[in-house]
Design an enzyme around this catalytic site. Sequence first.
Site, PDB file in Angstrom:
ATOM      1  N   HIS A   1     -43.324  35.687  47.509  1.00 37.33           N
ATOM      2  CA  HIS A   1     -43.403  35.841  48.967  1.00 37.33           C
ATOM      3  C   HIS A   1     -42.974  34.560  49.667  1.00 37.33           C
ATOM      4  CE1 HIS A   1     -47.058  33.665  47.991  1.00 37.33           C
ATOM      5  NE2 HIS A   1     -47.184  33.342  49.265  1.00 37.33           N
TER       6      HIS A   1
ATOM      7  N   ARG B   1     -54.255  24.009  50.989  1.00 37.18           N
ATOM      8  CA  ARG B   1     -52.959  24.353  51.612  1.00 37.18           C
ATOM      9  C   ARG B   1     -53.008  24.249  53.127  1.00 37.18           C
ATOM     10  NH1 ARG B   1     -50.361  30.321  51.254  1.00 37.18           N
ATOM     11  NH2 ARG B   1     -50.659  30.403  53.504  1.00 37.18           N
TER      12      ARG B   1
ATOM     13  N   HIS C   1     -42.031  31.845  46.872  1.00 42.37           N
ATOM     14  CA  HIS C   1     -42.789  31.189  45.799  1.00 42.37           C
ATOM     15  C   HIS C   1     -43.741  32.168  45.138  1.00 42.37           C
ATOM     16  CE1 HIS C   1     -45.176  30.618  49.450  1.00 42.37           C
ATOM     17  NE2 HIS C   1     -46.246  30.551  48.673  1.00 42.37           N
TER      18      HIS C   1
ATOM     19  N   ASP D   1     -44.496  32.459  53.016  1.00 38.95           N
ATOM     20  CA  ASP D   1     -45.766  32.494  53.741  1.00 38.95           C
ATOM     21  C   ASP D   1     -45.615  33.021  55.174  1.00 38.95           C
ATOM     22  OD1 ASP D   1     -47.318  31.544  51.633  1.00 38.95           O
ATOM     23  OD2 ASP D   1     -46.901  29.457  52.129  1.00 38.95           O
TER      24      ASP D   1
HETATM   25  C1  SIN Z   1     -49.619  30.159  47.542  1.00 35.78           C
HETATM   26  O1  SIN Z   1     -48.959  31.198  47.473  1.00 35.78           O
HETATM   27  O2  SIN Z   1     -49.736  29.549  48.606  1.00 35.78           O
HETATM   28  C2  SIN Z   1     -50.319  29.603  46.316  1.00 35.78           C
HETATM   29  C3  SIN Z   1     -49.377  29.175  45.261  1.00 35.78           C
HETATM   30  C4  SIN Z   1     -50.117  28.673  44.051  1.00 35.78           C
HETATM   31  O3  SIN Z   1     -51.343  28.741  43.988  1.00 35.78           O
HETATM   32  O4  SIN Z   1     -49.457  28.196  43.107  1.00 35.78           O
END
Ligand code: SIN
Length: 295
Positions: free
Chosen positions: A115, A286, A271, A117
């Site tokens: 996805h 995050r 990602h 974000d």
């Molecule tokens: C995310 O999608 O923000 C998390 C990615 C992760 O935990 O590696």
Amino acid sequence: MTAALAPAVLTQAFEVRPFDAPVGAEIVGLDISQPISNADFARIHRAHLDHHVVVFRDQQVSPADHIAFSRRFGPLEIHVLHQFQLPKHPEILIVSNIKENGEPIGLGDAGVYWHSDISYKPQPSLGSLLHAQELPGDGIGDTLFADQHLAWEALSPELQRRILPLKAEHSYLAKYEELRAKNPWRPKLSQAQIDQVAPAVQPVVRTHPETGKKALFVSEHFTTGIVGLPKEEGDALLAELFAHSVKPEFVYRHCWKPHDLVFWDNRSLMHLAAGTPDHLRRRLNRTTIQGDTPF
Ligand code: SIN
């Protein structure tokens, strides 16, 4: 009387080292908790635009430093899952598989599908910064990044022409109940939370607002259908694009080191979290920077 002069911000000696990978670079020798001069900021910004994901090594910094550095790039999102905000720092979403007293301390299954974000909001995110707090060990809990400019460029001219005018619907709820069935600790969303994440329509191919480069902008996590195409035809096209967009030749796999701060461009990349077994502990903080309306 002489007017007080503001102290000059010193330049930090840091290096930008591109990875031997389709995308990404590490930044070594910068301390993001120290004042950052305009010249250093311009270099960091350039590296982010050029490499799409930059890894600031060895950032032994506080959540407040993480937030202040993120804010240099724009206002921050507050994630709809307020249950997993860092106490006193709502700008930080805790990404973690750790449970304390049987309760999850963070979003344990964040990123299990590819996805970008916040693509489910009319103004998706510019970029996100993930800061390692506790890691499960080498080669476990990696994060993968797929370059959607390369994915676009590698499509046949015929497919490029076909998808260029198309739009797709993105929804935060697309896989929410499926994930909740697998992970019952996922909170049931209140009506107020559901109202915050009404589906959004986005171009299938977006243009990066700063570089002008085109990128594919559909994801297996949030994209639910192509606007104006019969469901079967739209789903077949999406399946083809999902498979194409994450081919190994577009991907950098990040193996986390202690205190890494990873900053990626959601306008250029998708990602994926590779996953961490339940018996190992992983925790990252995050922040997510607001972006503008895709075109
Ligand atoms: C995310 O999608 O923000 C998390 C990615 C992760 O935990 O590696």
